[in-house]
Write an enzyme that holds these catalytic residues in place. Structure first.
Site, PDB file in Angstrom:
ATOM      1  N   GLY A   1     -18.461   3.346  -8.653  1.00  0.00           N
ATOM      2  CA  GLY A   1     -17.837   2.195  -7.976  1.00  0.00           C
ATOM      3  C   GLY A   1     -16.412   2.457  -7.537  1.00  0.00           C
ATOM      4  O   GLY A   1     -15.682   1.532  -7.170  1.00  0.00           O
TER       5      GLY A   1
ATOM      6  N   LYS B   1      -0.330   3.607   3.078  1.00  0.00           N
ATOM      7  CA  LYS B   1       0.502   3.299   1.905  1.00  0.00           C
ATOM      8  C   LYS B   1       1.846   4.024   1.990  1.00  0.00           C
ATOM      9  O   LYS B   1       2.885   3.457   1.627  1.00  0.00           O
ATOM     10  CB  LYS B   1      -0.248   3.686   0.633  1.00  0.00           C
ATOM     11  CG  LYS B   1      -1.437   2.768   0.377  1.00  0.00           C
ATOM     12  CD  LYS B   1      -2.335   3.331  -0.707  1.00  0.00           C
ATOM     13  CE  LYS B   1      -3.479   2.369  -1.017  1.00  0.00           C
ATOM     14  NZ  LYS B   1      -4.553   3.008  -1.766  1.00  0.00           N
TER      15      LYS B   1
HETATM   16  P1  80F Z   1     -13.333  -8.473  -0.228  1.00  0.00           P
HETATM   17  O1  80F Z   1     -14.124  -7.810   0.827  1.00  0.00           O
HETATM   18  O2  80F Z   1     -13.955  -8.776  -1.546  1.00  0.00           O
HETATM   19  O3  80F Z   1     -12.758  -9.857   0.352  1.00  0.00           O
HETATM   20  C1  80F Z   1     -12.208  -9.974   1.620  1.00  0.00           C
HETATM   21  C2  80F Z   1     -12.122 -11.440   1.984  1.00  0.00           C
HETATM   22  O4  80F Z   1     -11.488 -11.529   3.266  1.00  0.00           O
HETATM   23  C3  80F Z   1     -13.473 -12.159   2.110  1.00  0.00           C
HETATM   24  O5  80F Z   1     -13.369 -13.435   1.536  1.00  0.00           O
HETATM   25  C4  80F Z   1     -13.652 -12.323   3.633  1.00  0.00           C
HETATM   26  O6  80F Z   1     -14.376 -13.486   3.963  1.00  0.00           O
HETATM   27  C5  80F Z   1     -12.195 -12.483   4.048  1.00  0.00           C
HETATM   28  N1  80F Z   1     -11.960 -12.206   5.443  1.00  0.00           N
HETATM   29  C6  80F Z   1     -12.306 -11.093   6.150  1.00  0.00           C
HETATM   30  N2  80F Z   1     -11.918 -11.228   7.425  1.00  0.00           N
HETATM   31  C7  80F Z   1     -11.300 -12.426   7.520  1.00  0.00           C
HETATM   32  C8  80F Z   1     -10.706 -13.143   8.584  1.00  0.00           C
HETATM   33  N3  80F Z   1     -10.675 -12.625   9.804  1.00  0.00           N
HETATM   34  N4  80F Z   1     -10.162 -14.349   8.325  1.00  0.00           N
HETATM   35  C9  80F Z   1     -10.205 -14.882   7.082  1.00  0.00           C
HETATM   36  N5  80F Z   1     -10.767 -14.255   6.035  1.00  0.00           N
HETATM   37  C10 80F Z   1     -11.313 -13.053   6.256  1.00  0.00           C
HETATM   38  O7  80F Z   1     -12.017  -7.570  -0.407  1.00  0.00           O
HETATM   39  P2  80F Z   1     -11.063  -7.466  -1.689  1.00  0.00           P
HETATM   40  O8  80F Z   1     -11.497  -6.354  -2.547  1.00  0.00           O
HETATM   41  O9  80F Z   1     -10.887  -8.813  -2.278  1.00  0.00           O
HETATM   42  O10 80F Z   1      -9.687  -6.985  -1.012  1.00  0.00           O
HETATM   43  C11 80F Z   1      -8.872  -7.902  -0.325  1.00  0.00           C
HETATM   44  C12 80F Z   1      -7.670  -7.184   0.245  1.00  0.00           C
HETATM   45  O11 80F Z   1      -6.892  -6.640  -0.812  1.00  0.00           O
HETATM   46  C13 80F Z   1      -8.010  -6.027   1.186  1.00  0.00           C
HETATM   47  O12 80F Z   1      -7.074  -6.000   2.237  1.00  0.00           O
HETATM   48  C14 80F Z   1      -7.872  -4.786   0.281  1.00  0.00           C
HETATM   49  O13 80F Z   1      -7.547  -3.615   0.995  1.00  0.00           O
HETATM   50  C15 80F Z   1      -6.722  -5.221  -0.609  1.00  0.00           C
HETATM   51  N6  80F Z   1      -6.689  -4.574  -1.898  1.00  0.00           N
HETATM   52  C16 80F Z   1      -7.836  -4.460  -2.636  1.00  0.00           C
HETATM   53  C17 80F Z   1      -7.813  -3.879  -3.869  1.00  0.00           C
HETATM   54  C18 80F Z   1      -9.017  -3.822  -4.740  1.00  0.00           C
HETATM   55  O14 80F Z   1      -8.981  -3.234  -5.829  1.00  0.00           O
HETATM   56  C19 80F Z   1      -6.571  -3.323  -4.359  1.00  0.00           C
HETATM   57  C20 80F Z   1      -5.387  -3.554  -3.563  1.00  0.00           C
HETATM   58  C21 80F Z   1      -5.499  -4.139  -2.350  1.00  0.00           C
HETATM   59  O15 80F Z   1      -5.696  -0.045  -1.340  1.00  0.00           O
HETATM   60  C22 80F Z   1      -6.904  -0.214  -1.423  1.00  0.00           C
HETATM   61  O16 80F Z   1      -7.641  -0.140  -0.451  1.00  0.00           O
HETATM   62  C23 80F Z   1      -7.494  -0.608  -2.713  1.00  0.00           C
HETATM   63  N7  80F Z   1      -8.639   0.172  -3.075  1.00  0.00           N
HETATM   64  C24 80F Z   1      -6.416  -0.597  -3.715  1.00  0.00           C
HETATM   65  S1  80F Z   1      -6.686  -1.779  -4.955  1.00  0.00           S
HETATM   66  N8  80F Z   1     -10.131  -4.460  -4.347  1.00  0.00           N
END
Ligand code: 80F
Length: 305
Positions: free
Chosen positions: A175, A193
């Protein structure tokens, strides 16, 4: 304090849970999803424009936990500018808007005297961005980091003798890697980043277009073996000075602090005129990203931002 979410996926849910666990006086008034606004949370999704939602709910903070859009940063960039216009602070875990338009977004926040928090964009809850605020006066001359957990996991496994394909498969099974890991593997995620960190530590206005980056996809298995025999370890190193931003695979020696950053762990070495500072920790995971957001929220609500 009233918070409105942009996106409500893994990180959004972990953030709401963290607020509940900490019994903070913060009310999440709703969340925008792809199809519209859900307010209150758990209610029905309605087709409401972001501008209208900000107007109706008048939150103190907009928290962006939506998926990254590296084409133009939308709808996040427009949402931030609308928020700042109304004096609403913004906290984001979404790297794309800042990797593309850091200067434009920060200038608008400053003009409107609103705060912009983005700790969660780099190393999640490990304070890579927010460390800067407690290092006044230091002259930073170089940043070197391992900023992508997926590629570091794959390279660590290749160092242990696995092929690229075996290591990637293992990362996906555990994962750690996305089903489509392209932006991790080709170095783009590290470049995004690095752009953010360079802007923070050098006070510049770089975009991802200023980064020369390559990834790990063409790394040669036999070369990794040769490096191992010479006591070297391959790492995807993101490196910034005032004149150059670069992401590439380097073979590191044992006395380099980044040599010891293995698996999905991230690390950052900040070289300054007074001292070198090295931090490391887990760079991913919804709860850790949620903590990065929470730390920004508490900094903003205490008036220290
Ligand atoms: P997930 O796909 O679960 O949720 C995304 C949400 O955004 C959904 O509810 C979707 O409906 C909504 N969405 C998408 N397009 C939209 C739009 N046009 N208008 C309104 N809503 C919209 O994603 P996550 O996992 O919850 O991640 C959310 C954000 O946090 C993303 O930008 C990630 O890159 C960021 N993030 C996630 C991390 C993780 O562990 C961590 C830090 C940031 O840097 C990285 O890429 C990570 N691996 C580092 S850790 N999930």
């Amino acid at each position: 304090m009233k918070v409105l979410l942009l996106g409500y996926g893994n990180v959004g849910k972990a953030f709401v849970e963290l607020l509940r666990e900490n019994q903070l006086n913060v009310k999440v008034v709703g969340a925008f999803k792809r199809g519209g606004l859900v307010a209150p949370l758990g209610g029905e999704e309605k087709a409401v424009e972001i501008e209208k939602g900000l107007e109706q709910l008048s939150p103190d903070v907009l928290v962006d936990v939506s998926s990254p859009n590296y084409v133009n940063g939308e709808p996040s960039v427009s949402a931030y500018l609308e928020a700042f216009k109304r004096g609403i602070h913004v906290i984001t875990a979404n790297k794309a808007p800042l990797a593309l338009k850091f200067g434009e977004i920060l200038d608008e926040a400053r003009k409107r005297k609103a705060s912009l928090g983005f700790q969660a964009t780099v190393m999640s809850g490990v304070p890579s961005v927010n460390l800067r605020r407690v290092l006044p006066a230091l002259k930073v001359y170089e940043l070197r980091g391992i900023l992508n957990g997926t590629t570091n996991y794959i390279l660590s496994k290749m160092h242990d003798g696995l092929s690229f394909d075996q290591a990637l498969k293992e990362a996906q099974e555990q994962g750690f890697a996305e089903p489509d890991p392209t932006l991790d593997v080709n170095g783009f995620d590290s470049a995004a980043k690095l752009t953010i960190l360079a802007n923070v530590y050098f006070g510049c206005r770089k975009s991802i277009k200023d980064v020369r980056f390559s990834g790990i996809e063409h790394i040669d298995f036999s070369e990794v073996g040769r490096w191992r025999n010479e006591g070297l370890k391959p790492k995807l190193v993101a490196k910034a000075s005032r004149s150059e931003l670069r992401v590439s695979v380097e073979a590191l020696t044992r006395n380099d602090p980044l040599y010891h950053v293995d698996g999905v762990t991230n690390g950052l070495l900040i070289r300054t005129d007074i001292q070198d500072i090295f931090i490391s920790g887990p760079g991913a995971g919804p709860k850790r990203a949620a903590y990065g957001i929470l730390s920004d929220l508490l900094i903003i609500s205490s008036g220290q931002s």
